[in-house]
Design a protein around this motif. Sequence first.
Motif, mmCIF file in Angstrom:
data_model
loop_
_atom_site.group_PDB
_atom_site.id
_atom_site.type_symbol
_atom_site.label_atom_id
_atom_site.label_comp_id
_atom_site.label_asym_id
_atom_site.label_seq_id
_atom_site.Cartn_x
_atom_site.Cartn_y
_atom_site.Cartn_z
ATOM 1 N N ARG A 15 38.770 59.196 36.235
ATOM 2 C CA ARG A 15 39.571 58.334 35.354
ATOM 3 C C ARG A 15 38.737 57.165 34.844
ATOM 4 O O ARG A 15 38.844 56.773 33.685
ATOM 5 C CB ARG A 15 40.814 57.821 36.091
ATOM 6 N N SER A 16 37.922 56.615 35.721
ATOM 7 C CA SER A 16 37.072 55.487 35.343
ATOM 8 C C SER A 16 36.075 55.896 34.265
ATOM 9 O O SER A 16 35.878 55.184 33.271
ATOM 10 C CB SER A 16 36.338 54.964 36.580
ATOM 11 N N LEU A 17 35.438 57.042 34.439
ATOM 12 C CA LEU A 17 34.462 57.514 33.455
ATOM 13 C C LEU A 17 35.132 57.909 32.142
ATOM 14 O O LEU A 17 34.567 57.702 31.056
ATOM 15 C CB LEU A 17 33.673 58.690 34.027
ATOM 16 N N ASP A 18 36.334 58.477 32.236
ATOM 17 C CA ASP A 18 37.090 58.770 31.013
ATOM 18 C C ASP A 18 37.336 57.479 30.231
ATOM 19 O O ASP A 18 37.187 57.438 28.999
ATOM 20 C CB ASP A 18 38.434 59.421 31.350
ATOM 21 N N PHE A 19 37.731 56.435 30.952
ATOM 22 C CA PHE A 19 37.980 55.148 30.308
ATOM 23 C C PHE A 19 36.704 54.598 29.684
ATOM 24 O O PHE A 19 36.712 54.104 28.550
ATOM 25 C CB PHE A 19 38.536 54.155 31.328
ATOM 26 N N GLU A 42 41.273 46.606 49.424
ATOM 27 C CA GLU A 42 42.332 45.721 49.921
ATOM 28 C C GLU A 42 42.623 44.594 48.929
ATOM 29 O O GLU A 42 43.788 44.221 48.738
ATOM 30 C CB GLU A 42 41.920 45.129 51.272
ATOM 31 N N GLN A 43 41.585 44.054 48.316
ATOM 32 C CA GLN A 43 41.764 42.940 47.383
ATOM 33 C C GLN A 43 41.945 43.410 45.946
ATOM 34 O O GLN A 43 42.055 42.584 45.039
ATOM 35 C CB GLN A 43 40.570 41.987 47.483
ATOM 36 N N ARG A 44 41.974 44.727 45.749
ATOM 37 C CA ARG A 44 42.226 45.323 44.426
ATOM 38 C C ARG A 44 41.258 44.778 43.379
ATOM 39 O O ARG A 44 41.644 44.394 42.278
ATOM 40 C CB ARG A 44 43.679 45.090 44.022
ATOM 41 N N LEU A 45 39.990 44.748 43.756
ATOM 42 C CA LEU A 45 38.960 44.245 42.852
ATOM 43 C C LEU A 45 38.541 45.295 41.834
ATOM 44 O O LEU A 45 37.923 44.952 40.819
ATOM 45 C CB LEU A 45 37.737 43.784 43.652
ATOM 46 N N ALA A 46 38.855 46.552 42.095
ATOM 47 C CA ALA A 46 38.554 47.629 41.157
ATOM 48 C C ALA A 46 39.861 48.162 40.580
ATOM 49 O O ALA A 46 40.791 48.487 41.323
ATOM 50 C CB ALA A 46 37.795 48.756 41.847
ATOM 51 N N ALA A 47 39.913 48.244 39.260
ATOM 52 C CA ALA A 47 41.094 48.795 38.590
ATOM 53 C C ALA A 47 41.010 50.313 38.668
ATOM 54 O O ALA A 47 40.202 50.939 37.984
ATOM 55 C CB ALA A 47 41.150 48.324 37.149
ATOM 56 N N LEU A 48 41.834 50.913 39.510
ATOM 57 C CA LEU A 48 41.757 52.352 39.761
ATOM 58 C C LEU A 48 42.563 53.160 38.762
ATOM 59 O O LEU A 48 42.385 54.380 38.669
ATOM 60 C CB LEU A 48 42.259 52.654 41.184
ATOM 61 N N ASP A 49 43.423 52.506 38.008
ATOM 62 C CA ASP A 49 44.216 53.189 36.978
ATOM 63 C C ASP A 49 44.043 52.444 35.661
ATOM 64 O O ASP A 49 44.748 51.465 35.395
ATOM 65 C CB ASP A 49 45.692 53.225 37.377
ATOM 66 N N ALA A 89 39.040 61.776 41.744
ATOM 67 C CA ALA A 89 40.002 61.548 40.663
ATOM 68 C C ALA A 89 39.873 60.123 40.121
ATOM 69 O O ALA A 89 39.940 59.905 38.904
ATOM 70 C CB ALA A 89 41.423 61.809 41.156
ATOM 71 N N GLU A 90 39.712 59.160 41.003
ATOM 72 C CA GLU A 90 39.562 57.766 40.558
ATOM 73 C C GLU A 90 38.287 57.585 39.738
ATOM 74 O O GLU A 90 38.293 56.894 38.710
ATOM 75 C CB GLU A 90 39.552 56.840 41.765
#
Length: 336
Positions: free
Chosen positions: A286-290, A236-243, A282-283
């Motif tokens: 993407r995180s591990l790819d980053f 809700e607070q968008r504390l994790a960058a999902l993209d 998927a999220e």
Amino acid sequence: MAETGASPDPVPLPAPVSFPAPVSFPDATPSPVARAEHFVWLTARVLEQRRFAYHFPTKAVGAGREQAAEAVETALAAYATRDGGYGYALEPDLRGPVSQPLHAGHALRVLDSIRRCGGQRVERVCRYLTSVSTPQGALPAIHPSQRGYPSAPFVPVVDDPPSELLATGPVVGLLHRNEVWHAWLFRATDFCWAAVESLGTSHPYEVQAAIAFLDGVPDRSRAQAAADRLGRLVREQRLAALDPDGLDAYPVSPGYAPGEHHFPHDFAKVPESLARAWFTDAEMERSLDFLAREQREDGGWPVRWRQWAPGTALEARPIVTIEALRTLRAYGRPID
């Protein structure tokens, strides 16, 4: 020696330092571990060199697992203080010889990683933690004894520091996971439960401290319920960058460095963490790819938090590098 009042002969300036060219590996495509190993041997403290050798053994090191663990513990002992804690900039952002709770937490994480978090060594640490705990039974982030020594500007020293989940949660969770029992733990555990279950508006480091507590505390059903609520708060607070390719869409918490985002892998460092359920497959991919792409040309991973002195950043990068590799390996990513 020149006479008083006389002008001394000028001291010649040293010749400019010329640095060697970037390393060239025999293999055209060295593995992430091979690149990181070069970086660690080039830049790291002895402790991180020993830790790297333990977690990512090579033929060049040649020591067995127990010998490698002993070497890590010996290197860690150089940071020990007489009061049972740790100092001497074990946590790079706090300089000086005095014990601090954050140093003790760092030491316990090192001991945990080599499966030596127990016995008299941990009993001494618990006695130290008891001596610096607040009236609530928790730990302050910074004890006033830090005053007079350099420290990061984002960890101010105050005379009567409050209890902090940031300092207490990871320590309490880790001690529970290692089945350590100490009288101090009862009060500290109560503090952590109250702090975690009352979290409202938060920031990523506080959430990381909360999940570190929940991942280790014995009451698993209560921990699961608290983690579920915390996961909703994170989204809700968008504390994790999902993209990771669209970071402009995610806010940076007040006081953080520009671009100091946190990603799913920062919360769920291993697949077994309760925080893993917060993110889709998927999220997480993407995180591990980053995370894998973040390895720099010199073989190390970057420090994403605010850098306030050259030496602290230099000491922190090998620590970050080891943890990045451990996370990638925990998720089955190829690193060797």
